[in-house]
Write an enzyme that holds these catalytic residues in place. Structure first.
Site, PDB file in Angstrom:
ATOM      1  N   LYS A  38      25.552 -11.230  89.780  1.00  0.00           N
ATOM      2  CA  LYS A  38      25.994 -10.468  90.951  1.00  0.00           C
ATOM      3  C   LYS A  38      27.507 -10.382  91.000  1.00  0.00           C
ATOM      4  O   LYS A  38      28.200 -11.265  90.515  1.00  0.00           O
ATOM      5  CB  LYS A  38      25.435 -11.076  92.228  1.00  0.00           C
ATOM      6  CG  LYS A  38      25.908 -12.476  92.489  1.00  0.00           C
ATOM      7  CD  LYS A  38      25.283 -13.051  93.738  1.00  0.00           C
ATOM      8  CE  LYS A  38      25.948 -14.338  94.117  1.00  0.00           C
ATOM      9  NZ  LYS A  38      27.380 -14.256  94.305  1.00  0.00           N
ATOM     10  N   GLN A  72      30.005 -20.407 102.384  1.00  0.00           N
ATOM     11  CA  GLN A  72      29.475 -21.328 101.386  1.00  0.00           C
ATOM     12  C   GLN A  72      29.694 -22.775 101.805  1.00  0.00           C
ATOM     13  O   GLN A  72      28.890 -23.634 101.512  1.00  0.00           O
ATOM     14  CB  GLN A  72      30.127 -21.064 100.034  1.00  0.00           C
ATOM     15  CG  GLN A  72      29.556 -21.954  98.952  1.00  0.00           C
ATOM     16  CD  GLN A  72      30.204 -21.719  97.611  1.00  0.00           C
ATOM     17  OE1 GLN A  72      31.162 -20.993  97.501  1.00  0.00           O
ATOM     18  NE2 GLN A  72      29.677 -22.358  96.595  1.00  0.00           N
ATOM     19  N   LYS A  91      26.651 -19.244  95.692  1.00  0.00           N
ATOM     20  CA  LYS A  91      27.827 -18.825  94.930  1.00  0.00           C
ATOM     21  C   LYS A  91      28.687 -17.934  95.801  1.00  0.00           C
ATOM     22  O   LYS A  91      28.191 -17.222  96.673  1.00  0.00           O
ATOM     23  CB  LYS A  91      27.411 -18.051  93.665  1.00  0.00           C
ATOM     24  CG  LYS A  91      26.534 -18.850  92.725  1.00  0.00           C
ATOM     25  CD  LYS A  91      27.327 -19.942  92.078  1.00  0.00           C
ATOM     26  CE  LYS A  91      26.457 -20.749  91.139  1.00  0.00           C
ATOM     27  NZ  LYS A  91      26.997 -22.023  90.831  1.00  0.00           N
ATOM     28  N   ASP A  92      29.984 -17.984  95.560  1.00  0.00           N
ATOM     29  CA  ASP A  92      30.938 -17.220  96.353  1.00  0.00           C
ATOM     30  C   ASP A  92      30.738 -15.721  96.242  1.00  0.00           C
ATOM     31  O   ASP A  92      30.264 -15.214  95.239  1.00  0.00           O
ATOM     32  CB  ASP A  92      32.374 -17.542  95.917  1.00  0.00           C
ATOM     33  CG  ASP A  92      32.819 -18.917  96.362  1.00  0.00           C
ATOM     34  OD1 ASP A  92      32.457 -19.313  97.484  1.00  0.00           O
ATOM     35  OD2 ASP A  92      33.514 -19.587  95.600  1.00  0.00           O
ATOM     36  N   ARG A  93      31.167 -15.031  97.280  1.00  0.00           N
ATOM     37  CA  ARG A  93      31.121 -13.570  97.295  1.00  0.00           C
ATOM     38  C   ARG A  93      32.216 -12.990  96.414  1.00  0.00           C
ATOM     39  O   ARG A  93      31.990 -12.032  95.694  1.00  0.00           O
ATOM     40  CB  ARG A  93      31.296 -13.062  98.728  1.00  0.00           C
ATOM     41  CG  ARG A  93      31.330 -11.546  98.802  1.00  0.00           C
ATOM     42  CD  ARG A  93      31.534 -11.063 100.230  1.00  0.00           C
ATOM     43  NE  ARG A  93      31.415  -9.633 100.306  1.00  0.00           N
ATOM     44  CZ  ARG A  93      32.417  -8.787 100.108  1.00  0.00           C
ATOM     45  NH1 ARG A  93      33.622  -9.239  99.819  1.00  0.00           N
ATOM     46  NH2 ARG A  93      32.227  -7.500 100.192  1.00  0.00           N
TER      47      ARG A  93
END
Length: 196
Positions: free
Chosen positions: A28, A172, A57-59
């Site tokens: 992603k 997160q 997981k981070d954006r």
């Protein structure tokens, strides 16, 4: 008009055997894990609760992680990917069937690759001044530009070793709670104010 009901028991693949969970890799870009799972579930007309993962997981990154889905077939996910609903920002693959689902905390660790782009070594402005022009006539060969960029990276790494780096306080880390905005929680932690 009613949508035909999907019966996973009747359509369960032989290669899965008694394994109930499809595990796959989720790639992603610029999406956090929960958004990606919600988007995937919505596109498949499933509950997001059917999907589990080892961690969020981070954006603001390009990430991959393993995800498991209860009683979802690889063929069904592959058909969804063929429709390219998410473009290149979300891709699923590397399917396997497992006896147990992934759970939060089931991580061996993270691996990061950091890419630095558009580095400005500050030489163009000094070259423009020295030549009395706009810098366009100041030719820099690749080797000197590369050495300058290398020194910028070395200085940044030294600062990272001695001072650390900012760790942003986002979903997160603490989740979404309007009563306790995460930036205030982060500031309280930095002050060691455990009561706030």
């Amino acid at each position: 008009l009613k949508r035909p009901r999907y019966d996973a028991r009747a359509d369960w693949p032989v290669e899965a055997g008694s394994n109930r969970y499809l595990e796959f890799t989720l790639y992603k870009e610029n999406r956090d894990t929960l958004n990606a799972i919600a988007t995937l579930a919505r596109a498949m007309h499933l509950s997001p609760n059917l999907f589990t993962f080892g961690g969020t997981k981070d954006r603001r990154a390009v990430t991959t992680q393993r995800v498991s889905a209860n009683r979802v077939t690889g063929a069904r996910v592959a058909q969804l990917m063929e429709r390219k609903l998410f473009g290149d920002t979300m891709v699923l693959g590397d399917f396997s069937y497992e006896a147990n689902p992934l759970r939060l905390g089931m991580l061996a660790g993270n691996h990061f690759t950091i890419t630095l782009r558009d580095l400005d070594d500050g030489e163009e402005s000094s070259a423009a001044t020295a030549n009395g022009g706009d810098g366009g006539s100041a030719a820099r060969d690749y080797a000197s530009g590369s050495a300058a960029a290398s020194s910028v990276v070395e200085a940044a790494l030294l600062a990272l070793r001695t001072r650390g780096f900012p760790n942003y306080f986002g979903l997160q880390r603490f989740g979404a709670n309007a009563a306790a905005p995460t930036h205030e929680v982060g500031a309280a932690l930095l002050r060691s104010d455990w009561g706030e």
